[in-house]
Design a protein around this motif. Sequence first.
Motif, PDB file in Angstrom:
ATOM      1  N   CYS A  95       0.838  -1.201   0.000  1.00 29.83           N
ATOM      2  CA  CYS A  95       0.000   0.000   0.000  1.00 29.83           C
ATOM      3  C   CYS A  95       0.872   1.249   0.000  1.00 29.83           C
ATOM      4  CB  CYS A  95      -0.899  -0.014   1.231  1.00 29.83           C
ATOM      5  SG  CYS A  95      -1.889   1.474   1.436  1.00 29.83           S
ATOM      6  N   GLU A  96       0.606   2.132  -0.939  1.00 26.60           N
ATOM      7  CA  GLU A  96       1.369   3.382  -1.031  1.00 26.60           C
ATOM      8  C   GLU A  96       0.410   4.567  -1.126  1.00 26.60           C
ATOM      9  OE1 GLU A  96       4.654   3.303  -3.726  1.00 26.60           O
ATOM     10  OE2 GLU A  96       4.759   1.123  -3.669  1.00 26.60           O
ATOM     11  N   CYS A  97       0.897   5.712  -0.661  1.00 21.97           N
ATOM     12  CA  CYS A  97       0.064   6.908  -0.624  1.00 21.97           C
ATOM     13  C   CYS A  97       0.783   8.095  -1.244  1.00 21.97           C
ATOM     14  CB  CYS A  97      -0.301   7.261   0.820  1.00 21.97           C
ATOM     15  SG  CYS A  97      -1.272   6.008   1.661  1.00 21.97           S
ATOM     16  N   LEU A  98       0.002   8.984  -1.805  1.00 20.76           N
ATOM     17  CA  LEU A  98       0.449  10.297  -2.256  1.00 20.76           C
ATOM     18  C   LEU A  98      -0.467  11.315  -1.605  1.00 20.76           C
ATOM     19  CD1 LEU A  98       1.367  11.536  -5.813  1.00 20.76           C
ATOM     20  CD2 LEU A  98      -0.326  12.762  -4.463  1.00 20.76           C
ATOM     21  N   ILE A  99       0.111  12.263  -0.887  1.00 18.14           N
ATOM     22  CA  ILE A  99      -0.687  13.275  -0.211  1.00 18.14           C
ATOM     23  C   ILE A  99      -0.181  14.653  -0.610  1.00 18.14           C
ATOM     24  CG2 ILE A  99       0.743  13.181   1.896  1.00 18.14           C
ATOM     25  CD1 ILE A  99      -1.941  13.657   3.458  1.00 18.14           C
ATOM     26  N   THR A 100      -1.110  15.512  -0.990  1.00 17.03           N
ATOM     27  CA  THR A 100      -0.771  16.863  -1.412  1.00 17.03           C
ATOM     28  C   THR A 100      -1.873  17.806  -0.946  1.00 17.03           C
ATOM     29  OG1 THR A 100      -0.044  18.197  -3.308  1.00 17.03           O
ATOM     30  CG2 THR A 100      -1.837  16.627  -3.702  1.00 17.03           C
TER      31      THR A 100
ATOM     32  N   SER B  69      -6.733  23.269   7.324  1.00 21.92           N
ATOM     33  CA  SER B  69      -5.989  23.503   6.081  1.00 21.92           C
ATOM     34  C   SER B  69      -4.958  24.619   6.239  1.00 21.92           C
ATOM     35  CB  SER B  69      -6.950  23.843   4.937  1.00 21.92           C
ATOM     36  OG  SER B  69      -7.745  24.976   5.260  1.00 21.92           O
ATOM     37  N   ALA B  70      -5.144  25.491   7.232  1.00 18.32           N
ATOM     38  CA  ALA B  70      -4.184  26.565   7.459  1.00 18.32           C
ATOM     39  C   ALA B  70      -2.832  26.025   7.931  1.00 18.32           C
ATOM     40  CB  ALA B  70      -4.728  27.560   8.483  1.00 18.32           C
ATOM     41  N   THR B  71      -2.817  24.812   8.529  1.00 23.08           N
ATOM     42  CA  THR B  71      -1.562  24.215   8.986  1.00 23.08           C
ATOM     43  C   THR B  71      -0.955  23.292   7.944  1.00 23.08           C
ATOM     44  OG1 THR B  71      -2.615  22.290  10.018  1.00 23.08           O
ATOM     45  CG2 THR B  71      -2.383  24.289  11.363  1.00 23.08           C
ATOM     46  N   GLY B  72      -1.656  23.057   6.825  1.00 26.57           N
ATOM     47  CA  GLY B  72      -1.099  22.221   5.775  1.00 26.57           C
ATOM     48  C   GLY B  72      -2.022  21.157   5.257  1.00 26.57           C
TER      49      GLY B  72
ATOM     50  N   GLY C  65       2.694  22.319   1.733  1.00 25.74           N
ATOM     51  CA  GLY C  65       4.009  22.868   1.416  1.00 25.74           C
ATOM     52  C   GLY C  65       4.846  21.956   0.550  1.00 25.74           C
ATOM     53  N   ASP C  66       4.582  20.629   0.608  1.00 22.78           N
ATOM     54  CA  ASP C  66       5.408  19.666  -0.105  1.00 22.78           C
ATOM     55  C   ASP C  66       4.634  18.363  -0.217  1.00 22.78           C
ATOM     56  OD1 ASP C  66       7.527  18.340  -1.286  1.00 22.78           O
ATOM     57  OD2 ASP C  66       8.628  18.028   0.581  1.00 22.78           O
ATOM     58  N   THR C  67       4.514  17.831  -1.405  1.00 19.81           N
ATOM     59  CA  THR C  67       3.815  16.565  -1.600  1.00 19.81           C
ATOM     60  C   THR C  67       4.547  15.434  -0.891  1.00 19.81           C
ATOM     61  OG1 THR C  67       2.903  17.249  -3.717  1.00 19.81           O
ATOM     62  CG2 THR C  67       3.097  14.885  -3.355  1.00 19.81           C
ATOM     63  N   GLY C  68       3.764  14.538  -0.266  1.00 18.70           N
ATOM     64  CA  GLY C  68       4.341  13.405   0.441  1.00 18.70           C
ATOM     65  C   GLY C  68       4.090  12.093  -0.290  1.00 18.70           C
TER      66      GLY C  68
END
Length: 379
Positions: free
Chosen positions: A44-49, A83-86, A234-237
């Motif tokens: 299982c893999e994730c992409l979070i943005t 959403s203000a924290t990311g 700030g940066d895609t994970g």
Amino acid sequence: MKTKTFQFTSESVSNGHPDKVADQISDAILDAYLAQDPEAKVACECLITTGQLVIAGEVTSKVHVDAIAIARAVIKEIGYTDSATGFSEADAAYINLLHEQSPEINSSVIDGGAGDQGIMFGYACRETPALMPMPIMIAHQLMEKQREVRMQEDSVLLPDAKSQVTIRYENNIPVAIENIVLSTQHVKHISQAALSKFVTEQIIHPVISSYDLKGNPVIMINPSGSFTIGGPHGDTGLTGRKIIVDTYGGSCPHGGGAFSGKDPSKVDRSAAYAARYVAKHIVEAGLATRCTIQLSYAIGKAEPTSLYVNTHETGVIDESKIEEAIQSLFDLTPQGIIRTLGLKAPIYIGTAAYGHFGKANVPWEIIDALVIGQLQLLK
């Protein structure tokens, strides 16, 4: 004899770093499957943005888990509720693309073969009580302390953070901390001067004071300046992108395979744990003060295709004898590793931040006294 002096640096990241958010979600989903179905095969893999999470991968299991609900819970626990924290776990869009594992891959592991080819490394040394390199241990401890301070009421710190620690060595012995870099996301209303003072006093000094090292390290807090925009905004994970943070901070080679989200039939994970387990026993038994182990596997085959031992000129017996002992005392087939270390249990979410090694509560860190006794007979 001339003193050999050098610097070595390792880094860590917080559990709120976007890549680590992805790792924790992947391992939480894996744990949910294993809790109900220890035979589940999961990748299982994730992409979070910004405002979005994509979950993808392959699963073969007799049970169903709600991957999106698990992801929401993990993100909320980390602290991304606005959403203000990311990121806001409640308002984000979620896409679940998990599907059934390839039958060709499944057939390769059904009789105990490795789920893929690959090379894996394990390492142990006498630099810390956990038999881990000092730079990565301090870097992790700084990030764990950042989380502890951040979770206090009305904290000025936010989830996303990084640390970097430079140690000076003399004749391969750590003698001084020379540089510390710590970047942490923070609320907007604090000045950089106040933040630097706060982080130095509340995070850095409590951690480094427990080490008996000389010197006065150069400390850099948020060297780029303000860090209010962080997290997935700030940066895609991505899952599996912090493999050096996960292991030994660069102190030994890395085979390239990531760990999080993979069940133990994947030797990328289980054999890396086994290599650490072996290396730790070699050092604990007093056969060497540093030890690197490499294992390799072929897909569908149970026995390792190679075993490499390097004691870095610190061994008290010939490395060939250590290799023979390893082959005799440790079952390094995938099924043997899983059985020895109990890897079908839901134990993986705790590994997904602050490193997979050097933690007291995971089975590959637990010393077997009987094995130690057998190894000590070699001296």
